[in-house]
Every structure is written in C-alpha cells, then in structure tokens.
Design a protein around this motif. Structure first.
Motif, PDB file in Angstrom:
ATOM      1  N   ARG A  79       0.839  -1.215   0.000  1.00  0.00           N
ATOM      2  CA  ARG A  79       0.000   0.000   0.000  1.00  0.00           C
ATOM      3  C   ARG A  79       0.869   1.258   0.000  1.00  0.00           C
ATOM      4  O   ARG A  79       0.614   2.209  -0.757  1.00  0.00           O
ATOM      5  CB  ARG A  79      -0.919   0.018   1.218  1.00  0.00           C
ATOM      6  N   GLU A  80       1.885   1.278   0.849  1.00  0.00           N
ATOM      7  CA  GLU A  80       2.711   2.478   0.999  1.00  0.00           C
ATOM      8  C   GLU A  80       3.534   2.755  -0.251  1.00  0.00           C
ATOM      9  O   GLU A  80       3.688   3.915  -0.648  1.00  0.00           O
ATOM     10  CB  GLU A  80       3.612   2.327   2.225  1.00  0.00           C
ATOM     11  N   TRP A  81       4.048   1.690  -0.889  1.00  0.00           N
ATOM     12  CA  TRP A  81       4.830   1.925  -2.108  1.00  0.00           C
ATOM     13  C   TRP A  81       3.925   2.335  -3.264  1.00  0.00           C
ATOM     14  O   TRP A  81       4.294   3.209  -4.062  1.00  0.00           O
ATOM     15  CB  TRP A  81       5.659   0.699  -2.468  1.00  0.00           C
ATOM     16  N   ALA A  82       2.755   1.746  -3.379  1.00  0.00           N
ATOM     17  CA  ALA A  82       1.811   2.170  -4.421  1.00  0.00           C
ATOM     18  C   ALA A  82       1.485   3.649  -4.265  1.00  0.00           C
ATOM     19  O   ALA A  82       1.452   4.405  -5.250  1.00  0.00           O
ATOM     20  CB  ALA A  82       0.546   1.325  -4.350  1.00  0.00           C
ATOM     21  N   GLN A  83       1.273   4.079  -3.036  1.00  0.00           N
ATOM     22  CA  GLN A  83       0.969   5.482  -2.790  1.00  0.00           C
ATOM     23  C   GLN A  83       2.161   6.375  -3.122  1.00  0.00           C
ATOM     24  O   GLN A  83       2.008   7.433  -3.734  1.00  0.00           O
ATOM     25  CB  GLN A  83       0.563   5.683  -1.333  1.00  0.00           C
ATOM     26  N   ARG A  84       3.366   5.930  -2.743  1.00  0.00           N
ATOM     27  CA  ARG A  84       4.570   6.739  -3.005  1.00  0.00           C
ATOM     28  C   ARG A  84       4.817   6.882  -4.498  1.00  0.00           C
ATOM     29  O   ARG A  84       5.219   7.936  -4.984  1.00  0.00           O
ATOM     30  CB  ARG A  84       5.783   6.079  -2.331  1.00  0.00           C
ATOM     31  N   VAL A  85       4.582   5.814  -5.254  1.00  0.00           N
ATOM     32  CA  VAL A  85       4.833   5.826  -6.696  1.00  0.00           C
ATOM     33  C   VAL A  85       3.702   6.512  -7.457  1.00  0.00           C
ATOM     34  O   VAL A  85       3.917   7.126  -8.502  1.00  0.00           O
ATOM     35  CB  VAL A  85       5.036   4.379  -7.200  1.00  0.00           C
ATOM     36  N   GLY A  86       2.502   6.415  -6.928  1.00  0.00           N
ATOM     37  CA  GLY A  86       1.342   6.919  -7.654  1.00  0.00           C
ATOM     38  C   GLY A  86       0.754   5.877  -8.567  1.00  0.00           C
ATOM     39  O   GLY A  86       0.191   6.191  -9.628  1.00  0.00           O
ATOM     40  N   ALA A  87       0.882   4.613  -8.164  1.00  0.00           N
ATOM     41  CA  ALA A  87       0.312   3.497  -8.922  1.00  0.00           C
ATOM     42  C   ALA A  87      -0.859   2.920  -8.142  1.00  0.00           C
ATOM     43  O   ALA A  87      -0.886   2.958  -6.915  1.00  0.00           O
ATOM     44  CB  ALA A  87       1.370   2.415  -9.163  1.00  0.00           C
ATOM     45  N   ALA A  88      -1.805   2.358  -8.848  1.00  0.00           N
ATOM     46  CA  ALA A  88      -2.984   1.813  -8.168  1.00  0.00           C
ATOM     47  C   ALA A  88      -2.665   0.516  -7.439  1.00  0.00           C
ATOM     48  O   ALA A  88      -3.313   0.192  -6.429  1.00  0.00           O
ATOM     49  CB  ALA A  88      -4.104   1.575  -9.188  1.00  0.00           C
ATOM     50  N   HIS A  89      -1.679  -0.239  -7.929  1.00  0.00           N
ATOM     51  CA  HIS A  89      -1.415  -1.565  -7.378  1.00  0.00           C
ATOM     52  C   HIS A  89       0.083  -1.769  -7.186  1.00  0.00           C
ATOM     53  O   HIS A  89       0.891  -1.284  -7.978  1.00  0.00           O
ATOM     54  CB  HIS A  89      -1.950  -2.660  -8.320  1.00  0.00           C
TER      55      HIS A  89
END
Length: 423
Positions: free
Chosen positions: A57-67
């Motif tokens: 969840r945290e990496w998806a948010q940091r990258v701006g990816a949905a998954h």
C-alpha cells in the motif's frame, strides 16, 4: 604538487578511513524486524500478516500506482511483470545493452528473446532513436532501464510503444521514488519493477522486489504468478488451486518490515544524498579530463551509481587509448583510497549466456555502449549513506590530484599502449 599514492605519495583518503555503511540500520529497523519475529507471522499466507500488505500500500501510494505487489527479488519482479503482460516463448523484448544482466535474463527465463540496443552517451539509458530499427513482427515489449537512477526518455518510449501496440515494463531497480516530468518511475509504463536488494537506494535486509501497475487485470495476474498461480483470498483458507503457471516468488514479512522503516526515511535520505553528490560533481566538473554523470532539468536522479568517463584528448591521448587510460586512472584512484570499479565490462549481448546463441538474444550495432564501457569507471554504494559528504570531498580531492598528474599518467598510458601493440 603532492605525489601520487601509486608512486609513493600520501593517499587522498587516509588509510584506515572507514567507508560509510549502507544500508544505515537504525533502532526503528531493528524494532520492526523484532516485531515480526515476535508476531510469528512470517509470510503472506500467515493469518493476520500485515507488513507485506502495508508495504505494498505504501509503495503504491509513493509511486502513484494503483497496485503494488511485493516479490522475492528484482529479477523476479521483471519476469513476473513481463509474464503478466503476456510475454512468452518466441516474443522479442527490446532492452538496452548497458544494464545489469538480470534485465535481459528476465525475458530469457520466459522463452522470449532480448534484442539489445545502444544507449545514449550522456544518460546511459536506452537510445530511443534505435527503437524503429530494433522492432520486428515478433516484438512484444520494451524494457527501458532507469540506469544508475536516471529515468529513461519515457515519453519517447511510450509514444513508440503505443503506436506499435507494445507493452512497456520499466526496470526501475535503481530509481526508487525518482520523478520524471511530474510523475514517478514505476508509474509510467504498463508495469514497473523495482529491486530491494541490500545495495539499493530502498533496501531490505537481503533480497526483495516490488511490481507496480495501474491495471487491475495485470495486478491480478502478477499476484497469482508470484504464488504458484493461486488466488490468495484476503480472508479464509488458502485454496491450493493453481490457475496459471506461476513461481514461488514471495517476499517475507521480515524483509517487508525492514523496507517499510527504510521507506519512511527515503525522501530525507535522498535529499541529503542529492546535496552530497551534487557537491562532488560540481568539483569534478571543473577537471577537463573527466565527464561527470548527466543531470537533466525535466527529471530527477537517484544517484544509485556514479559513472565517470575519462577524456583521452584532455590527457593528450587518442580515442583508441581510452581503455588503457581508464585502467591507469582507476589504479591511481584506488591507490588514493577511492573505491572505484567498472560495473559491467561488456555489452549485455556479449555475456556468455547470450553471446553466439540466436535463441537467447540478438544485438544491433552498439558503438556507444562499447565506448562507455571502454572509458568509464564508477563509484558505488559508499555515497548512498547521507553522512558520506566527508568521504566524497576526499574523492573530489583524489580526482583533482590525478588530473594534476595528467602528464605523468599519460606517459604511463603511452608506454602500456606501445607494449600492447603487435611487433
């Protein structure tokens, strides 16, 4: 001027100077790992396990990816990403000829064929002008590499791929959290693949990888492929039913917990690394004998590896003497206490696993890749620590000292060149 250490002088980096460690392990990292050990929940299949899901969840948010999907290592991330996108036996995948071998092994493990193209002489990333020549009726994907932490020319890659109907998988193993024209690597292509190897800018305590995508169908397929082809439910019992061909490529909870605490410090660590590296490069840029790594105004840089090129003409030498000059400069720098290496010695296409085996790869002409490998050396890892500025200042002094003795080093190169010439 001070005598070179290789000829008996005092080294610029005093002997016994401890190198800055990487990764930096703090009490938060220790406590995160101990928390997993106390919990007894070590894998994604453990009831109630939260560290792996939280990292995703945290990496998806940091990258701006949905998954985001956490996997065993960066090469597994590349293989699974390509497989999830449908790349398989007989397909061709365009890759840059200058990269770590895992970039090209990933398609080969799927039965696909890497097609090696040249790189840009300043950025060391895939030369998009080569794409039209590299593509064929069997081309299925392009695998741009954000080498050393500098994003490839993704707008050009994506425009070409969209026109041809090709998949784009970013090899972002060295570019964690790096921006490209307002977006972050790993969110630009159809899928992105990251490494969490202990040497990377975002490390774990060993090996790990992350896959990012905005496509829920690709995320679902990748999720099954990392777990024997099974669909793991969020709740309830594991079905033990394999629906697609998959791997056992899971990350464990200890690794995920360690990376989460490293991720909490990533932006601050990168900010300080940026300052330290820019300071070093500003000093070295004043020395005509060296070309410093490129930084571009429309994108960031992770500075995972620092690659410097030597300029034979500035030393009064010819281009054909570049490999010997690089050897002599590296020897001089090592004597000064600077930890330099080469990081790749031949184009990927000439690695034994690919060379001479048509089913395992084909290559275009690679003059730039060969030139870069002939005339460049790298500084790795020691600069990643945010406290590395004192050492990097000494590295700058060592390079300046080498440049001051350019005539002496040029004479050594001349002698070695003559010794290597046929009688």
């Amino acid at each position: 001027m001070p005598k070179l250490a290789m000829f008996g002088g005092r080294p610029a980096v005093p002997r016994g100077t401890p190198p800055p460690v990487w990764p930096v392990v703090t009490d938060d990292d220790n406590e995160a790992v101990l928390g997993v050990l106390r919990s007894g929940r070590f894998t994604a299949a453990s009831a109630g396990e939260q560290e792996i899901r939280a990292l995703e969840r945290e990496w998806a948010q940091r990258v701006g990816a949905a998954h985001c999907l956490a996997v065993a290592n960066g090469t597994a991330a590349l293989s699974i990403a390509l497989a999830a996108a449908g790349v398989g036996p007989g397909d061709e995948v365009i890759v840059p000829a200058l990269s770590f071998v895992g970039t090209a092994l990933a398609p080969v493990h799927l039965g696909a064929v890497p097609v090696f193209v040249d790189v840009d002489p300043a950025t060391f990333t895939l030369d998009t002008a080569q794409l039209a020549t590299a593509v064929s009726g069997r081309t299925a994907a392009v695998l741009p590499v954000h080498l050393h932490g500098l994003p490839a020319d993704m707008d050009e890659v994506l425009a070409f791929a969209r026109h041809r109907g090709l998949v784009v998988v970013e090899d972002a193993a060295q570019s964690h959290g790096v921006a490209y024209r307002g977006r972050v690597t790993g969110s630009l292509g159809d899928l992105g693949a990251f490494s969490l190897n202990v040497s990377k800018n975002l490390p774990t305590c060993g090996e790990g990888g992350l896959i990012t995508t905005g496509d829920p169908a690709l995320a679902e397929r990748a999720g099954m492929m990392r777990q024997f082809g099974e669909r793991l439910p969020d709740r309830g019992e594991r079905p033990y039913v394999s629906e697609v061909l998959g791997w056992n490529a899971k990350i464990n909870a200890v690794q995920a917990a360690f990376t989460r605490t490293q991720l909490a410090r990533l932006d601050e660590t990168q900010r300080r690394r940026e300052q330290n590296v820019r300071r070093l490069l500003a000093s070295v840029a004043q020395l005509p004998g060296f070309i410093v790594p490129a930084a571009l105004p429309d994108r960031g840089h992770g500075w995972h590896i620092l690659r410097f090129r030597v300029r034979p003409d500035a030393f009064g030498l010819t281009p054909r003497q570049a490999p010997v000059l690089r050897e002599v400069v590296m020897r001089a720098l090592r004597a000064e206490g600077v930890p330099v290496s080469r990081y790749q010695t031949v184009p990927l296409s000439e690695q034994p696993v690919f060379a001479g085996r048509a089913a395992h790869g084909r290559a275009l002409d690679l003059p730039v890749t060969r030139a870069v490998l002939d005339d460049s050396f790298v500084v790795q890892r020691v600069h990643l620590n945010p406290e590395a500025r004192p050492l990097l200042d000494l590295v700058a002094e060592a390079l300046a000292k080498v440049w001051e003795h350019r005539d002496l080093l040029a004479s050594v190169v001349g002698a070695r060149t003559r010794d290597r010439e046929p009688a």
